[in-house]
Design a protein around this motif. Structure first.
Motif, PDB file in Angstrom:
ATOM      1  N   UNK B 110       0.836  -1.198   0.000  1.00  0.00           N
ATOM      2  CA  UNK B 110       0.000   0.000   0.000  1.00  0.00           C
ATOM      3  C   UNK B 110       0.872   1.248   0.000  1.00  0.00           C
ATOM      4  N   UNK B 111       2.043   1.141   0.584  1.00  0.00           N
ATOM      5  CA  UNK B 111       2.874   2.321   0.739  1.00  0.00           C
ATOM      6  C   UNK B 111       3.799   2.583  -0.452  1.00  0.00           C
ATOM      7  N   UNK B 112       3.699   1.752  -1.472  1.00  0.00           N
ATOM      8  CA  UNK B 112       4.517   2.006  -2.662  1.00  0.00           C
ATOM      9  C   UNK B 112       3.897   3.147  -3.456  1.00  0.00           C
ATOM     10  N   UNK B 113       4.663   4.187  -3.626  1.00  0.00           N
ATOM     11  CA  UNK B 113       4.136   5.370  -4.330  1.00  0.00           C
ATOM     12  C   UNK B 113       3.655   5.009  -5.734  1.00  0.00           C
ATOM     13  N   UNK B 114       4.462   4.214  -6.431  1.00  0.00           N
ATOM     14  CA  UNK B 114       4.143   3.922  -7.827  1.00  0.00           C
ATOM     15  C   UNK B 114       2.952   2.993  -7.984  1.00  0.00           C
ATOM     16  N   UNK B 169      15.176   4.899 -14.853  1.00  0.00           N
ATOM     17  CA  UNK B 169      15.666   6.251 -14.567  1.00  0.00           C
ATOM     18  C   UNK B 169      16.201   6.387 -13.138  1.00  0.00           C
ATOM     19  N   UNK B 170      16.014   5.339 -12.313  1.00  0.00           N
ATOM     20  CA  UNK B 170      16.497   5.437 -10.938  1.00  0.00           C
ATOM     21  C   UNK B 170      18.020   5.412 -10.913  1.00  0.00           C
ATOM     22  N   UNK B 171      18.598   6.388 -10.223  1.00  0.00           N
ATOM     23  CA  UNK B 171      20.058   6.452 -10.147  1.00  0.00           C
ATOM     24  C   UNK B 171      20.566   5.567  -9.017  1.00  0.00           C
ATOM     25  N   UNK B 172      19.823   5.617  -7.956  1.00  0.00           N
ATOM     26  CA  UNK B 172      20.185   4.858  -6.768  1.00  0.00           C
ATOM     27  C   UNK B 172      20.009   3.359  -7.047  1.00  0.00           C
ATOM     28  N   UNK B 173      21.002   2.589  -6.741  1.00  0.00           N
ATOM     29  CA  UNK B 173      20.913   1.173  -7.108  1.00  0.00           C
ATOM     30  C   UNK B 173      19.905   0.441  -6.223  1.00  0.00           C
ATOM     31  N   UNK B 174      19.780   0.873  -4.966  1.00  0.00           N
ATOM     32  CA  UNK B 174      18.792   0.241  -4.085  1.00  0.00           C
ATOM     33  C   UNK B 174      17.392   0.496  -4.612  1.00  0.00           C
ATOM     34  N   UNK B 175      17.201   1.735  -5.053  1.00  0.00           N
ATOM     35  CA  UNK B 175      15.904   2.107  -5.602  1.00  0.00           C
ATOM     36  C   UNK B 175      15.630   1.314  -6.869  1.00  0.00           C
ATOM     37  N   UNK B 176      16.668   1.196  -7.663  1.00  0.00           N
ATOM     38  CA  UNK B 176      16.533   0.477  -8.926  1.00  0.00           C
ATOM     39  C   UNK B 176      16.078  -0.956  -8.671  1.00  0.00           C
ATOM     40  N   UNK B 177      16.723  -1.594  -7.704  1.00  0.00           N
ATOM     41  CA  UNK B 177      16.363  -2.998  -7.494  1.00  0.00           C
ATOM     42  C   UNK B 177      14.985  -3.111  -6.872  1.00  0.00           C
ATOM     43  N   UNK B 178      14.626  -2.100  -6.081  1.00  0.00           N
ATOM     44  CA  UNK B 178      13.292  -2.112  -5.500  1.00  0.00           C
ATOM     45  C   UNK B 178      12.238  -2.062  -6.613  1.00  0.00           C
ATOM     46  N   UNK B 415       2.266 -13.410  -2.538  1.00  0.00           N
ATOM     47  CA  UNK B 415       2.355 -12.014  -2.961  1.00  0.00           C
ATOM     48  C   UNK B 415       2.410 -11.089  -1.760  1.00  0.00           C
ATOM     49  N   UNK B 416       3.009  -9.935  -1.967  1.00  0.00           N
ATOM     50  CA  UNK B 416       3.187  -9.025  -0.849  1.00  0.00           C
ATOM     51  C   UNK B 416       2.032  -8.045  -0.722  1.00  0.00           C
ATOM     52  N   UNK B 417       0.960  -8.251  -1.435  1.00  0.00           N
ATOM     53  CA  UNK B 417      -0.178  -7.349  -1.266  1.00  0.00           C
ATOM     54  C   UNK B 417      -1.479  -8.117  -1.282  1.00  0.00           C
ATOM     55  N   UNK B 418      -2.508  -7.442  -0.804  1.00  0.00           N
ATOM     56  CA  UNK B 418      -3.850  -8.008  -0.824  1.00  0.00           C
ATOM     57  C   UNK B 418      -4.589  -7.606  -2.085  1.00  0.00           C
ATOM     58  N   UNK B 419      -4.033  -6.674  -2.806  1.00  0.00           N
ATOM     59  CA  UNK B 419      -4.732  -6.153  -3.983  1.00  0.00           C
ATOM     60  C   UNK B 419      -5.126  -7.279  -4.923  1.00  0.00           C
ATOM     61  N   UNK B 420      -4.146  -8.110  -5.222  1.00  0.00           N
ATOM     62  CA  UNK B 420      -4.345  -9.125  -6.249  1.00  0.00           C
ATOM     63  C   UNK B 420      -5.444 -10.099  -5.867  1.00  0.00           C
TER      64      UNK B 420
END
Lengths: 348, 698
Positions: B110-114, B169-178, B415-420
């Motif tokens: 739920x907390x994922x912005x995207x 477009x993510x520069x940060x590698x942690x962000x990229x892998x996330x 899965x890590x969410x209830x959405x699905x």
């Protein structure tokens, strides 16, 4: 509605405003700003709907709005002013009484008429700022015993405010005492008013929208009650706007997820056409005569005659449409479903 | 609340799910089985206790068992929104080391912005699905449900694309892998959804079923696309070293036209073996495919297919393709030779691709119910004996076996969410596939999952609005959940309060309306905004609070000598009747207005009425009587004899009551006031008797 393009922006939109155009501009507006609400960090964003390089010859291809820039908004007063010198922002959550100990009250509305900026807030206070001055030029404390919901300029020195007990007040900054020049109110049930707009040419015609979704048209020259009450939305009407250059058209949006287009221009054939071509001639006649039949279509609106054409522009919306702005042929609106919509062919 | 507690489990990103998706394999941030479920909490070191909340769980360390007594670290019975940070230090009172409180949230996605785009867009589809009800014919209904399913999938796809862009477009590698992890989760979700759509929603019959499965494989096996692009993009594709690989891929995926197109290029380059190419091309062209419409029956199809199969067999046996191993293996694939197909394992990458290819070339008219056998054997053959199936494999296998509940269960775990699961279950429920199944807790599975999902939304600071509609469509517990959640939304502005109020009012949730209005009224009162506070309590029809505020108004008046917030008090209208005190406030103000307008006799009548009708509180009588003084002293006589008697009675009542309480004597000012009043009353009485006598006499 295929000419509408949408974009999900991952934030609930509370306000959207076109960048004002110079009066003589021929092009449609291409930049607008949005503000978000209820987020952990709210943002003010500038969007472009201009066809950046990818447009067809006749400009038919309209991509999604593109984000040009955004800034985090955490309610700094000074930010507001420097920005509003060139743009218009509403619902900046700045704290009107930030200098007192107990924290702030939300500012609910702001209007500017270069260089003057007026803000109203939940604390019932009215502030008058100038774009070039740091401190408020004038502050009316306890201007209203309830929450002020919106404000607009009536003339250069007069403003209109609406509050949460169904009152419309005129304030004159030339008067030194801190009392409204005039109070208008809805009868009886004190339904809160949420928005107000003034007819762009005929300054005595004012439209307000209330909590019950009712659209009220007021003639501030006469009476203390609205000229007409029009049953409209099923829930709070958040914004009402006359079309700035085509004031026979009015737009309202509401919590129930609808956006209505009110069109009184359809009854042109019923009346002598010279009176209704432009606002100016109508204004002249309405001042010179009391005869209702030649007054603007908004005031002569008779419930028995169904002259007004009303269209809902969003058929299947579920969440609230918080804001809309209209300029030229373009309409932009933002919703709680975290989307912004742009319609570039309003009168097509 | 027992339904809330049962069956809730902490979700964690399962690493296994990503194994099939190369970019995030073995990513360090994925939780493994050895790491604690709640980072930082160590059950081995300290005893943990917990408290359930509507969307979150509070977990805290206790000293239970250490000193032989129980000491709770959490606020007892608290179910409200908890602090969001982890590891809040609690009050120590002498205990060694701080004990910590953890907030455990159930739905981290739920907390994922995207992902907010996914939640918002699917909310619209969900509401649309609930609205369109079953007035349609079965066939149209089915088409409509398939369309809804496709809409859901396109939202997933759109979100995946956004996420992919973000990852690039993510520069940060942690962000990229996330982001990459999210892309792979989304793509797995779409894969599962698509299969469920084919098998359950559309329920494709034998024949079309295979075509759908082929589309499914083509859409989702994208690993080979790069290879295809590389070969087709090269100057001379037939000379490319991967040329035959690409042809094989086309054949394996049943993309015959593309395969033939490539082969024709090769044929031109090798005029000597032209004949051989021609024969293969002809075979591929003639291959019968099931039709989507009703143009041919299954038997017809099977006959044709048998015939074609024999033809292929003949060419293989007479060694037509013996000179070219590539073409020979293609011919074997066409014949459905499992070993030949398995040789191309690398090109298929997954067992379900193998399954579909195998079905295409050996059982093109497979019936839905037969799928499970082929699926099981294909998986065994493809993965071999030693490897364990991963969650995604288990889910797909359950789908092939038509074990709906197994699919949903596995998805919930993996899965890590209830959405699905919430949306898929809802859709399947609309297909009338889940009706027989009831859980031993809560109401049914659909509702249970929707409640979980919506509760997650409500724990989010901004997405809570979406949750409302989900609760609305949970017939059994939705309303209770909504009532519990809606009261806990922080109300920082009036605008937000109004929105929450609207939600409650639309659903006739009077209790919640009252509580929200009360909160707002209290806030206003604390900020000394009496007018606002009164408006809120009028809206809530809260008589007690209105009385409280009216008293404040009156007190302020007594202290300052003028009313504040006149614009409100003058316009109370019918709402004045909400409470006695408010009525008095409004009427008393009316008296002042009448007095100000010099309408003395009306004012006098009103003033007297306030006392005689017992609208005014006794404590206020003295003030009212004092207010009568100037009226009594006016030049013209205002109070009639009868009214004057009434006033005198009021005064005597008041003094008598005060005498009882033994307070009155001490106060000189009060005594003087009473004396003055008595004098004024007596004088007025004298004047009025004279006046009335004269009038009668004349």
């Amino acid at each position: 509605m295929e000419e509408v393009c949408a974009r999900f922006v991952s934030q609930k939109i509370s306000k959207a405003r076109w960048r004002p155009l110079p009066a003589a501009a021929l092009q449609p507006p291409d930049l607008f700003a949005t503000g978000s609400w209820d987020n952990e960090d709210n943002r003010i964003s500038i969007w472009s709907v201009g066809d950046v390089g990818s447009a067809g010859l006749n400009g038919e291809y309209q991509g999604e709005p593109q984000l040009l820039c955004d800034i985090r908004h955490n309610g700094d007063v000074m930010d507001m002013q420097t920005l509003s010198a060139s743009h218009r922002w509403e619902n900046a959550h700045y704290h009107a009484d930030q200098y007192t100990a107990c924290g702030g009250a939300a500012c609910t509305g702001v209007i500017c008429n270069n260089p003057e900026i007026v803000t109203v807030g939940e604390d019932g206070r009215i502030n008058l700022y100038r774009a070039d001055q740091k401190d408020a030029v004038r502050t009316i404390d306890n201007a209203d015993s309830s929450t002020l919901h919106a404000v607009t300029f009536l003339r250069t020195t007069e403003i209109l405010t609406v509050n949460s007990i169904g009152q419309l007040k005129i304030w004159d900054f030339r008067q030194q005492r801190n009392e409204p020049a005039q109070i208008f109110s809805l009868t009886g049930d004190r339904v809160p008013l949420h928005c107000v707009d003034r007819h762009p040419n005929q300054q005595h015609i004012v439209a307000t929208g209330g909590q019950d979704g009712m659209l009220s048209i007021w003639d501030i020259r006469q009476g203390t009650m609205p000229v007409s009450l029009l049953n409209a939305h099923e829930a709070e009407m958040w914004e009402v706007h006359f079309h700035p250059s085509n004031p026979d058209h009015l737009f309202t949006c509401s919590e129930d997820g609808s956006l209505w287009h009110w069109d009184t221009s359809t009854d042109v054939s019923e009346k002598p056409s010279f009176l209704h071509q432009g606002g100016r001639s109508t204004a002249y006649f309405s001042h010179s005569t009391i005869n209702q039949s030649v007054v603007s279509a908004w005031l002569s609106n008779d419930p028995t005659k169904d002259r007004m054409e009303i269209t809902n522009l969003i058929p299947n919306q579920t969440l609230s449409v918080n804001t809309l702005d209209v300029l030229g042929p373009c309409l932009v609106y933002g919703t709680d479903a975290e989307a912004i919509y742009v319609n570039r062919q309003l009168f097509a | 609340m027992s339904s809330l507690q049962t069956g809730v489990f902490l979700k964690q990103v399962s690493e296994d799910l990503f194994q099939i998706l190369p970019p995030c394999r073995n990513h360090p941030s994925c939780l493994t089985d050895t790491s604690p479920v709640v980072p930082g909490a160590d059950p081995a070191r300290t005893q943990l206790c917990f408290e359930w909340g509507p969307a979150e769980m509070l977990l805290c360390e206790t000293l239970f068992g250490r000193r032989g007594g129980e000491r709770r670290g959490a606020p007892g019975g608290s179910a409200g929104p908890a602090p969001t940070g982890c590891g809040v230090a609690g009050g120590g009172d002498g205990a060694p080391g701080p004990s910590r409180v953890f907030v455990v949230r159930r739905d981290q996605d739920i907390y994922m912005e995207t992902l907010r785009k996914l939640f918002n867009e699917s909310h619209g589809i969900f509401v649309g699905l609930q609205r369109c009800e079953e007035e349609r014919a079965a066939r149209a209904r089915n088409a409509q449900l398939v369309q809804v399913s496709k809409n859901y999938r396109s939202v997933i796809r759109a979100c995946m694309e956004d996420m992919h862009q973000a990852a690039i477009s993510a520069r940060d590698s942690a962000l990229h892998s996330q982001y990459s992890i999210q892309v792979s989760i989304l793509s797995a979700m779409e894969l599962i959804w698509n299969l469920c759509e084919i098998l359950f929603v559309e329920a494709a019959p034998a024949g079309p079923l295979l075509l759908r499965l082929l589309d499914w494989v083509q859409l989702h096996i994208c690993d080979v696309d790069n290879m295809v692009r590389e070969v087709l993009g090269s100057e001379n594709p037939s000379k490319h070293k991967l040329f035959w690989n690409v042809v094989d891929i086309f054949v394996l995926q049943g993309r015959m036209d593309e395969a033939r197109h490539l082969l024709s290029k090769e044929a031109i380059a090798n005029p000597t073996s032209m004949n051989m190419y021609k024969i293969l091309d002809d075979l591929m062209k003639k291959m019968p495919v099931p039709s989507l419409g009703n143009t041919q029956t299954l038997t017809e199809m099977e006959l044709k297919w048998q015939h074609w199969h024999e033809e292929c067999q003949r060419y293989l046996q007479d060694g037509t393709f013996a000179s070219n191993s590539h073409m020979e293996s293609i011919c074997k694939i066409l014949l459905g030779d499992e070993n030949a197909i398995l040789e191309k394992k690398e090109l298929m990458t997954t067992w379900y691709h193998f399954l579909v290819t195998r079905l295409l070339y050996s059982h093109p008219t497979v019936k839905p119910m037969e799928l499970r056998f082929y699926a099981q054997s294909s998986m065994d053959m493809f993965l071999g004996e030693e490897s364990n199936p991963e969650p995604l494999d288990t889910i797909l296998m359950a789908a092939f076996e038509f074990e709906l509940h197994q699919v949903i269960k596995e998805c919930s775990v993996a899965l890590s969410n209830w959405w699905f699961v919430a949306h898929l279950t809802d859709l399947l429920d609309h297909c009338k596939l889940l009706q027989s199944h009831n859980l031993y807790f809560g109401s049914n599975m659909r509702e249970f999952l929707l409640l979980e999902y919506a509760s997650g939304l409500f724990s989010h600071h901004s997405l809570w609005q979406l949750g409302v509609d989900y609760f609305d469509h949970c017939p059994e517990y939705g309303r209770v959940y909504l009532e519990l959640h809606i009261e806990r939304i922080p109300l920082n502005t009036e605008q937000k309060a109004l929105k929450v109020l609207r939600i409650c009012e639309q659903r006739q949730m009077h209790e919640q309306v009252r509580s929200i209005c009360k909160i707002m009224a209290m806030k206003a009162l604390r900020n000394n905004r009496l007018g606002s506070a009164l408006s809120w309590s009028i809206r809530a029809k809260d008589a007690a609070f209105a009385t409280l505020i009216s008293d404040r108004f009156l007190k302020d008046y007594c202290e300052r000598g003028y009313f504040s917030d006149l614009d409100l008090i003058d316009n109370l209208g019918p709402s004045m009747l909400l409470s006695d005190r408010l009525t008095f406030l409004g009427k008393y103000r009316e008296f002042h207005r009448l007095y100000g307008e010099k309408r003395f006799s009306e004012a006098a009548r009103l003033l007297l009425m306030l006392m005689t009708a017992h609208i005014a509180p006794c404590s206020f009588w003295m003030t009212l009587l004092t207010d009568a003084l100037p009226l009594l002293e006016q030049k013209e006589v205002i109070f009639s004899a009868e009214q004057t008697y009434e006033l005198m009675r009021c005064l005597e009542d008041l003094t008598a009551r005060k005498l009882d309480k033994q307070k009155f004597q001490d106060d000189d000012v009060e005594t003087m006031k009473v004396e003055m009043l008595r004098l004024a009353l007596a004088r007025n009485l004298a004047r009025v008797i004279v006046k009335e006598g004269t009038l009668e006499g004349s």
